[in-house]
Write an enzyme that holds these catalytic residues in place. Structure first.
Site, PDB file in Angstrom:
ATOM      1  N   GLY A  26      -1.688 -53.656 -22.801  1.00 12.46           N
ATOM      2  CA  GLY A  26      -1.163 -52.321 -23.090  1.00 12.46           C
ATOM      3  C   GLY A  26       0.022 -52.008 -22.193  1.00 12.46           C
ATOM      4  N   LEU A  27       0.658 -50.907 -22.488  1.00 11.37           N
ATOM      5  CA  LEU A  27       1.861 -50.486 -21.762  1.00 11.37           C
ATOM      6  C   LEU A  27       1.565 -50.202 -20.295  1.00 11.37           C
ATOM      7  CD1 LEU A  27       3.244 -47.912 -24.379  1.00 11.37           C
ATOM      8  CD2 LEU A  27       4.262 -50.143 -23.825  1.00 11.37           C
TER       9      LEU A  27
ATOM     10  N   GLY B 244       1.086 -47.978 -17.367  1.00 10.42           N
ATOM     11  CA  GLY B 244       0.621 -46.591 -17.328  1.00 10.42           C
ATOM     12  C   GLY B 244      -0.391 -46.237 -18.406  1.00 10.42           C
TER      13      GLY B 244
ATOM     14  N   LYS C  82      -4.723 -49.745 -17.857  1.00 10.54           N
ATOM     15  CA  LYS C  82      -5.366 -51.062 -17.743  1.00 10.54           C
ATOM     16  C   LYS C  82      -6.058 -51.253 -16.393  1.00 10.54           C
ATOM     17  CE  LYS C  82      -1.538 -53.405 -18.278  1.00 10.54           C
ATOM     18  NZ  LYS C  82      -0.555 -52.293 -18.362  1.00 10.54           N
ATOM     19  N   SER C  83      -5.323 -51.005 -15.311  1.00  9.29           N
ATOM     20  CA  SER C  83      -5.876 -51.255 -13.972  1.00  9.29           C
ATOM     21  C   SER C  83      -7.047 -50.333 -13.670  1.00  9.29           C
ATOM     22  CB  SER C  83      -4.792 -51.080 -12.906  1.00  9.29           C
ATOM     23  OG  SER C  83      -3.730 -51.961 -13.147  1.00  9.29           O
TER      24      SER C  83
ATOM     25  N   SER D 157       1.056 -58.058 -20.996  1.00  4.39           N
ATOM     26  CA  SER D 157       1.031 -59.129 -22.018  1.00  4.39           C
ATOM     27  C   SER D 157       1.554 -58.612 -23.352  1.00  4.39           C
ATOM     28  CB  SER D 157      -0.371 -59.727 -22.153  1.00  4.39           C
ATOM     29  OG  SER D 157      -1.396 -58.763 -22.185  1.00  4.39           O
TER      30      SER D 157
END
Ligand code: PPS
Length: 203
Positions: free
Chosen positions: A35-36, A38, A41-42, A109
Site C-alpha cells: 500500500g501507499l 502513510g 502498513k507499519s 511494493s
C-alpha cells in the site's frame, strides 16, 4: 548467471515443515502488506506482530524503512531498484516462512509484477503467501503525511514518490483488503487474525 549456478546444488535439511509446525503450533507463512506510504502498513504490521507474540506465535516484521538501512542500503526508488528490493525481501521472507515464522512484510511494493514474483517464490512450498492490500486513498495518506514526505514530493524535493510522481498498482486479487480510512489499526489487525484463524495456545 548460468555459469555461476553450474556447480551449485541444493542441500536438503533433515527437519520437515510439518515437524516445525507441530513444535511451533502453527506453520510459517508470508503476510505481504502492500500500500501507499502513510496507508498504515507499519502500524498494522507492528501491532499484528505484538498480538501474535502475545498468543505464543512466532512472528517477525520486515519493514521497508528498516530494511533499506541494511539489506537494501544500496537501493533507491527507481522501478529497477524497487524490483530488486522486493526480490531480496521476498527471498528473506521465504526463508523465514520456511523456518516456521509468520513473516509480516511492510513494503509499498507498488508493482504487481514484483509482488507476483514473490507469490511465485512461495508457490509449491508448504508456506502460504497472503497478499494484504492496505488501502487508503492517496488524498488521505497525503493529509496524514506522518513523515512530511508528501509535502516534499509536491515541492519536487523527492523524485519518483509513490502516488504522486510514481505509480502504485493496486492488487487485483489480494487475499485480504484493509480499508484503513474506515478501520482502526486494532480492527485491521483483528481482520488479519481472523483470516489466519489463529488460536491462543493458552486457551
Ligand atoms: S518499495 O517501493 O516497496 O521498494 O518501497 P519501501 O522499501 O517500502 O520504502 C518506502 C519508504 O521509503 C520512504 N521513501 C519513499 N517512498 C516512496 N517513494 C519514494 N520516492 C520514497 N523515498 C523515500 C518512505 O518513508 C516509505 O515508507 P512508508 O513506510 O511506506 O511510508
Amino acid at each position: 548467471s548460468l555459469q555461476k549456478s553450474n556447480n551449485i546444488f541444493w542441500s536438503k535439511g533433515k527437519v520437515t515443515a510439518k515437524q516445525r509446525a507441530l513444535v511451533n503450533g502453527h506453520s510459517g507463512c508470508v503476510l505481504w502488506l502492500t500500500g501507499l506510504s502513510g496507508a498504515g502498513k507499519s502500524s498494522i504490521a507492528n501491532e499484528l506482530e505484538r498480538e501474535l507474540f502475545n498468543i505464543g506465535k512466532h512472528a517477525y516484521v520486515l519493514d521497508g524503512d528498516n530494511i533499506r538501512h541494511g539489506l537494501g542500503s544500496d537501493l533507491g526508488f527507481s522501478p529497477e531498484d524497487r524490483k530488486e528490493n522486493i526480490r531480496r525481501v521476498g527471498e528473506v521472507a521465504k526463508l523465514m516462512a520456511d523456518a516456521g515464522i509468520i513473516c509480516i512484510t511492510a513494503f509499498i511494493s507498488p508493482y504487481r509484477a514484483d509482488r507476483d514474483l514473490v507469490r511465485k517464490m512461495l508457490e509449491g512450498s508448504d508456506n502460504q503467501f497472503v497478499e494484504v492490500y492496505v488501502n487508503a486513498p492517496v488524498e488521505i495518506c497525503e493529509q496524514r503525511d506522518p513523515k512530511g514526505l508528501y509535502a516534499k514530493a509536491r515541492a519536487n524535493e523527492i523524485k519518483e514518490f509513490t502516488g504522486i510522481s510514481a505509480p502504485y498498482e493496486a492488487p487485483l486479487r489480494a487475499e485480504l483488503e484493509l480499508q484503513t480510512s474506515k478501520l482502526t489499526v486494532a480492527e485491521s489487525v483483528a481482520k488479519v487474525l481472523d483470516f489466519l484463524n489463529v488460536q491462543d495456545e493458552g486457551t
